[in-house]
Design a protein around this motif. Structure first.
Motif, PDB file in Angstrom:
ATOM      1  N   LYS A 128       1.005   3.936  -3.122  1.00  0.00           N
ATOM      2  CA  LYS A 128       0.721   5.356  -2.915  1.00  0.00           C
ATOM      3  C   LYS A 128       1.796   6.215  -3.572  1.00  0.00           C
ATOM      4  CE  LYS A 128      -0.164   8.825   0.656  1.00  0.00           C
ATOM      5  NZ  LYS A 128      -0.299   9.086   2.131  1.00  0.00           N
ATOM      6  N   HIS A 129       3.062   5.822  -3.411  1.00  0.00           N
ATOM      7  CA  HIS A 129       4.158   6.551  -4.049  1.00  0.00           C
ATOM      8  C   HIS A 129       4.037   6.488  -5.574  1.00  0.00           C
ATOM      9  CE1 HIS A 129       6.840   7.885  -0.822  1.00  0.00           C
ATOM     10  NE2 HIS A 129       6.593   6.746  -0.199  1.00  0.00           N
ATOM     11  N   LYS A 175       0.825  -1.206   0.000  1.00  0.00           N
ATOM     12  CA  LYS A 175       0.000   0.000   0.000  1.00  0.00           C
ATOM     13  C   LYS A 175       0.861   1.259   0.000  1.00  0.00           C
ATOM     14  CE  LYS A 175      -4.054  -2.016   2.268  1.00  0.00           C
ATOM     15  NZ  LYS A 175      -4.922  -1.994   3.491  1.00  0.00           N
ATOM     16  N   GLU A 222       1.334   6.044  -7.362  1.00  0.00           N
ATOM     17  CA  GLU A 222       0.192   6.844  -7.794  1.00  0.00           C
ATOM     18  C   GLU A 222       0.523   8.329  -7.793  1.00  0.00           C
ATOM     19  OE1 GLU A 222      -3.484   3.894  -6.459  1.00  0.00           O
ATOM     20  OE2 GLU A 222      -2.841   5.528  -5.119  1.00  0.00           O
ATOM     21  N   GLN A 223       1.404   8.742  -6.898  1.00  0.00           N
ATOM     22  CA  GLN A 223       1.848  10.137  -6.891  1.00  0.00           C
ATOM     23  C   GLN A 223       2.663  10.474  -8.134  1.00  0.00           C
ATOM     24  OE1 GLN A 223       3.888  10.444  -3.119  1.00  0.00           O
ATOM     25  NE2 GLN A 223       1.995  10.830  -1.975  1.00  0.00           N
ATOM     26  N   THR A 241      -0.874   4.152 -12.368  1.00  0.00           N
ATOM     27  CA  THR A 241      -2.060   3.481 -11.822  1.00  0.00           C
ATOM     28  C   THR A 241      -2.217   2.045 -12.315  1.00  0.00           C
ATOM     29  OG1 THR A 241      -3.417   4.394 -13.608  1.00  0.00           O
ATOM     30  CG2 THR A 241      -3.298   5.671 -11.560  1.00  0.00           C
TER      31      THR A 241
END
Length: 265
Positions: A26-27, A22, A29-30, A34
């Motif tokens: 998150k990194h 997770k 997606e930044q 995706t």
């Protein structure tokens, strides 16, 4: 061909910890990434690669059924995905544990935890590996540049050749070690030598000294590839007569800048 963007990349994330997955997602997606598949061990990662070849594998080091190095070797010795870029994310710091990853041509080794700059650099290196970006030289055509690549690791040679090919270099000769390179240099002329430092029998420094002192190509540029970070060690390499030193992993943009500087002199 349009330049790839981070959002175009498909990622296989191999990490045993759901919490760590997770965090890494998150990194990613930044960075606008995706398209992410997840795997928690080596066997499931191999199965997912068979179903869909990713643009990049992001892997931890330790799993219940093996190590990240096992996965990397599986990828490197398997067609048609032997050239898939591989990124290691690990809290491991011991040089001996990381050296084999560097020799196998990973795109990056990120620490745990890593920051956004670390990841952005690694993603950009991945895009560079996947994209052709021909080097424009003032003095001659890059496709005519004759390069001798010297490394005792076949995987490392393959990675270096891929980076050079993406820059437009087509005339590449390989040597498995410094001793073989010396024999090749006696028979063929080159415009550039790219050599590893750590090799059996004749290492990169000894090869460079041979080129500078005994060969008929004493002025040929030498790019040394080394995973050594010790300042004294690097100073000794420079004294042997190398023109530039590049760290492992072999980052495409850094290599492009170095080659432009060396070949435009």
């Amino acid at each position: 061909m349009a330049q790839l963007a981070p959002g175009d990349l498909s990622i296989l994330l191999v990490e045993p910890s759901a919490v760590q997955r997770k965090v890494i997602i998150k990194h990613l997606e930044q960075e606008s990434i995706t398209q992410i598949e997840e795997a928690e061990d080596i066997s499931s990662a191999r199965a997912k690669i068979l179903q869909h070849i990713p643009d990049l594998v992001v892997s931890a080091l330790h799993f219940s059924d093996g190590t990240g190095l096992d996965l990397l070797h599986h990828i490197r010795y398997s067609e048609p995905y032997a050239d898939v870029p591989f990124m290691l994310v690990s809290s491991e710091w011991r040089k001996t544990q990381l050296e084999e990853f560097k020799q196998a041509g990973v795109v990056a080794i990120l620490p745990k935890p890593f920051d956004s700059d670390h990841l952005a650099t690694a993603i950009n290196s991945t895009i560079d590996l996947l994209s052709a970006d021909e080097l424009n030289l003032d003095l001659f055509d890059v496709q005519d540049v004759r390069v001798l690549v010297v490394d005792d690791s076949r995987l490392a040679r393959n990675h270096i050749k891929r980076v050079l090919t993406n820059l437009g270099v087509q005339r590449i000769t390989e040597a498995q070690d410094g001793a073989q390179a010396k024999a090749i240099l006696a028979d063929q002329m080159f415009d550039l030598v790219v050599t590893d430092y750590n090799m059996p029998e004749v290492d990169g420094r000894e090869l460079t000294e041979f080129i500078r002192q005994q060969s008929q190509q004493s002025h040929i540029p030498v790019l040394m590839v080394s995973s050594e970070a010790n300042d004294t060690h690097l100073a000794n390499i420079e004294q042997a007569g190398v023109n530039a030193i590049c760290d492992k992993p072999f980052e495409p943009q850094m290599v492009k800048q170095i080659l432009f500087s060396l070949l435009n002199q």
